[in-house]
Design an enzyme around this catalytic site. Structure first.
Site, mmCIF file in Angstrom:
data_model
loop_
_atom_site.group_PDB
_atom_site.id
_atom_site.type_symbol
_atom_site.label_atom_id
_atom_site.label_comp_id
_atom_site.label_asym_id
_atom_site.label_seq_id
_atom_site.Cartn_x
_atom_site.Cartn_y
_atom_site.Cartn_z
ATOM 1 N N LYS A 13 0.031 11.916 5.386
ATOM 2 C CA LYS A 13 0.155 10.594 6.475
ATOM 3 C C LYS A 13 0.838 9.425 5.527
ATOM 4 O O LYS A 13 1.873 8.910 6.220
ATOM 5 C CB LYS A 13 -0.833 10.322 7.127
ATOM 6 C CG LYS A 13 -0.965 9.025 8.255
ATOM 7 C CD LYS A 13 -1.198 7.990 7.696
ATOM 8 C CE LYS A 13 -2.553 7.659 7.274
ATOM 9 N NZ LYS A 13 -2.938 6.207 6.891
ATOM 10 N N LYS B 102 0.867 -1.263 -0.140
ATOM 11 C CA LYS B 102 -0.010 -0.161 0.038
ATOM 12 C C LYS B 102 0.867 1.203 0.134
ATOM 13 O O LYS B 102 0.660 2.294 -0.642
ATOM 14 C CB LYS B 102 -0.834 -0.018 1.287
ATOM 15 C CG LYS B 102 -1.811 1.126 1.313
ATOM 16 C CD LYS B 102 -2.788 1.477 0.112
ATOM 17 C CE LYS B 102 -3.482 2.911 0.275
ATOM 18 N NZ LYS B 102 -4.568 2.714 1.164
#
Length: 292
Positions: A239, A171
């Site tokens: 983030k 990811k």
């Protein structure tokens, strides 16, 4: 059909939980903001007042929360999953968090008698609503097989990529690729507009060639229209790029494009665009050319 506790009913988690309910599972939702359980309850699911209440009877605990500390607190904190769920419960973490923390949580889970997989997703709000998410899964083959009836309800492309932590690593790579595409697409649109080109026509023809990508298909219209309603917020991409750059440094991997993309996204947040869709990175690129 499983009894599923779904923790985190935001933009992504809410439609995912509803899909699982509609597929016949018994879904109990929990969210720190109780109002966000409304869609699940209206669909026929139920809401819990705490993590402990949600997971007490669950066969599966699914998480879709914002950041690494949130996952750690939900799993290991007082009244959390490891303290209150039944041993043998399967934990599916759909969140995007640090790979090293994921691996550590998996070891804790095993010691406490739980099964766990990391299953971060790609596809944004549209993918969650249409149940077409791409899901990259880290964990054992056995736990992956046990989770398939849940994963297949919410995802179209579901792939086991290795042991615990591998899903989060893949990811992170996904978020690097997406950020790079967004930055280059934004530069291309600013470049085309500077020359007075019909940008919609230009995007159409570019999309028919090697330059085509899902990013161009879904995000170019937002850039052309200056419409940045959030499907995936810049704050979250910030983030995620922090995860990429930190993990790359730990592995001794040089990622100059990731560093540049991270700085552009940080600049976008500093300009007040953090709550906009990540395609709003265009605004920062345009500002650098004095065109926004």
């Amino acid at each position: 059909m499983a009894r599923i506790a779904f923790i985190g009913l935001g933009i992504m988690g809410s439609p995912m939980a509803v899909h699982l309910h509609n597929a016949g599972h018994r879904v109990v939702g929990y969210n720190r903001t109780p109002d966000k359980t409304r869609a699940l309850v209206e669909a026929g699911g139920s809401a819990a007042a705490s993590v402990a209440e949600a997971v007490a009877d669950a066969d599966v605990v699914a998480l879709m929360v914002t950041d690494t500390p949130d996952v750690v607190e939900i799993l290991t904190g007082e009244g959390g999953v490891f303290e209150t769920a039944r041993p043998g419960t399967l934990v599916i973490d759909f969140s995007t968090i640090r790979p090293d923390v994921t691996a550590d949580l998996a070891e804790q889970a095993r010691r406490k008698g739980f099964r766990i997989i990391d299953a971060p997703v790609s596809g944004g709000e549209a993918g969650a609503r249409n149940a077409t998410l791409s899901i990259m899964v880290g964990g054992t083959e056995e736990d992956f097989a046990a989770a398939r009836p849940v994963l297949d309800v919410v995802g179209r492309t579901v792939v086991h990529v290795g042991p615990n932590g591998s899903g989060q690593t893949v990811k992170a790579a996904n978020q690097l690729i997406v950020a790079g595409h967004l930055a280059v697409l934004a530069e291309a649109v600013v470049f085309l507009e500077a020359y007075g080109v019909d940008t919609a026509a230009a995007i159409e023809v570019l999309g028919g060639g090697l330059a085509h990508s899902a990013i161009m298909e879904h995000k170019a219209p937002q850039m052309l229209d200056r419409s940045f309603e959030p499907g995936f917020r810049l704050d979250l991409h910030h983030k995620d790029l922090g995860i990429v750059t930190s993990a790359a440094r730990e592995a001794g991997v040089v990622t100059p494009v990731a560093a540049l993309a991270a700085q552009l996204v940080a600049a976008a947040r500093a300009s007040g665009d953090g709550n906009l869709d990540h395609s709003a990175l265009f605004r920062t690129v345009a500002r650098l050319s004095g065109r926004e």
